[in-house]
Design a protein around this motif. Sequence first.
Motif, PDB file in Angstrom:
ATOM      1  N   GLU A   1     -11.151   0.930   0.800  1.00 36.70           N
ATOM      2  CA  GLU A   1     -11.149   1.207  -0.632  1.00 36.70           C
ATOM      3  C   GLU A   1     -12.236   0.405  -1.338  1.00 36.70           C
ATOM      4  O   GLU A   1     -12.935   0.911  -2.225  1.00 36.70           O
ATOM      5  N   THR A   2     -12.363  -0.854  -0.943  1.00 38.01           N
ATOM      6  CA  THR A   2     -13.366  -1.718  -1.557  1.00 38.01           C
ATOM      7  C   THR A   2     -14.768  -1.174  -1.332  1.00 38.01           C
ATOM      8  O   THR A   2     -15.561  -1.035  -2.273  1.00 38.01           O
TER       9      THR A   2
ATOM     10  N   THR B   1       0.841  -1.191   0.000  1.00 36.89           N
ATOM     11  CA  THR B   1       0.000   0.000   0.000  1.00 36.89           C
ATOM     12  C   THR B   1       0.875   1.239   0.000  1.00 36.89           C
ATOM     13  O   THR B   1       2.040   1.192   0.390  1.00 36.89           O
TER      14      THR B   1
ATOM     15  N   TYR C   1     -10.067   2.348  -9.920  1.00 36.99           N
ATOM     16  CA  TYR C   1     -10.497   3.465  -9.088  1.00 36.99           C
ATOM     17  C   TYR C   1     -11.864   3.965  -9.564  1.00 36.99           C
ATOM     18  O   TYR C   1     -12.219   3.840 -10.741  1.00 36.99           O
TER      19      TYR C   1
ATOM     20  N   ASP D   1      -3.291   5.424  -1.966  1.00 38.91           N
ATOM     21  CA  ASP D   1      -4.466   4.858  -1.321  1.00 38.91           C
ATOM     22  C   ASP D   1      -5.299   5.939  -0.639  1.00 38.91           C
ATOM     23  O   ASP D   1      -6.532   5.838  -0.595  1.00 38.91           O
TER      24      ASP D   1
ATOM     25  N   VAL E   1      -9.801  -5.129  -5.897  1.00 40.13           N
ATOM     26  CA  VAL E   1      -9.068  -4.188  -5.030  1.00 40.13           C
ATOM     27  C   VAL E   1      -7.878  -4.865  -4.354  1.00 40.13           C
ATOM     28  O   VAL E   1      -6.753  -4.346  -4.401  1.00 40.13           O
TER      29      VAL E   1
ATOM     30  N   TRP F   1      -7.325   7.463  -3.353  1.00 44.58           N
ATOM     31  CA  TRP F   1      -8.381   6.523  -3.763  1.00 44.58           C
ATOM     32  C   TRP F   1      -9.564   6.609  -2.803  1.00 44.58           C
ATOM     33  O   TRP F   1     -10.718   6.766  -3.228  1.00 44.58           O
ATOM     34  N   ILE F   2      -9.285   6.505  -1.507  1.00 48.44           N
ATOM     35  CA  ILE F   2     -10.370   6.500  -0.527  1.00 48.44           C
ATOM     36  C   ILE F   2     -11.062   7.860  -0.484  1.00 48.44           C
ATOM     37  O   ILE F   2     -12.297   7.932  -0.412  1.00 48.44           O
TER      38      ILE F   2
ATOM     39  N   THR G   1     -15.444   2.197  -3.024  1.00 48.67           N
ATOM     40  CA  THR G   1     -15.598   2.062  -4.469  1.00 48.67           C
ATOM     41  C   THR G   1     -16.970   1.512  -4.839  1.00 48.67           C
ATOM     42  O   THR G   1     -17.667   2.065  -5.696  1.00 48.67           O
TER      43      THR G   1
END
Length: 273
Positions: free
Chosen positions: A122-123, A28, A250, A33, A236, A36-37, A126
């Motif tokens: 993140e999962t 990571t 993403y 990351d 992810v 992304w979040i 998304t």
Amino acid sequence: MNKLITLFFCLSICFSVVSQENESPYETDFWKDGAWITTGLGLNALGVSMIQNKPGLTEAEVLALDKDDIWGVDRWTAGNYSEQDDELSYIPFYASFALPIAFLPSEAERKNFGQISVLYLETMATVGAMFTITAGAVHKSRPLVYNEDLPMKERRDNDAQRSFFGGHVAATSAAAFFTAKVFQDFNPNSRAIPYVWTGAVAIPAFVGYLRTKSGKHFLTDNLIGFGVGAATGILVPEIHKKGNENLNLYPTARFNINGTGINTRGLALSYTF
């Protein structure tokens, strides 16, 4: 709530940076990351706003609905309604969010809890962004709207106009498949792998069954939600695996130049050569 999510996110990112062990199959990066979040949570907020501002149907529009206009594979669910099944669907839905804790028991996973938390955030960010924006943009009546025994007010409500796609199933599927994927990556030789994957399929399938019976979603809505969640839950962690640094996934949203709306939204998958 937003402050708690932000704090948890920051602690998880920092903890993952300092505690990554050699046995972790993932890598990571704080900035990548974090971006992304942050983007995912921002798109979730946008999607929720779109859902809240989504108009309901007029009485004339409700009366004009015809079951014969529905795809044959979905027509049998038109008119479904069950408060009991709706309430029951929330049990496996909420329980699925704890799966990464319950089924990631090894020492290596515990040592990399912060890193796994980042991937999990993140999962869910998304899949949440994909669902909320789609539900806010696509106008599709739930099966219960076709139930003539329900009060007109309930059939006209804007919440009843976001059948596509199944958000409960998507979120449950993302959490379940994420858990199975991470479990296998950390325990590639475990005999429990087939059972973990079987559970990953069964739990969101059961949620989908209940959501269909309750009149909240058509069969195809739940099938698509299942696929979106499963793909996100697998991809992810996969793109964070060591050796997969060139693969990226993403959430995205592209706006019109004049700022009047959204042209496209969804997931972007890229590979850098």
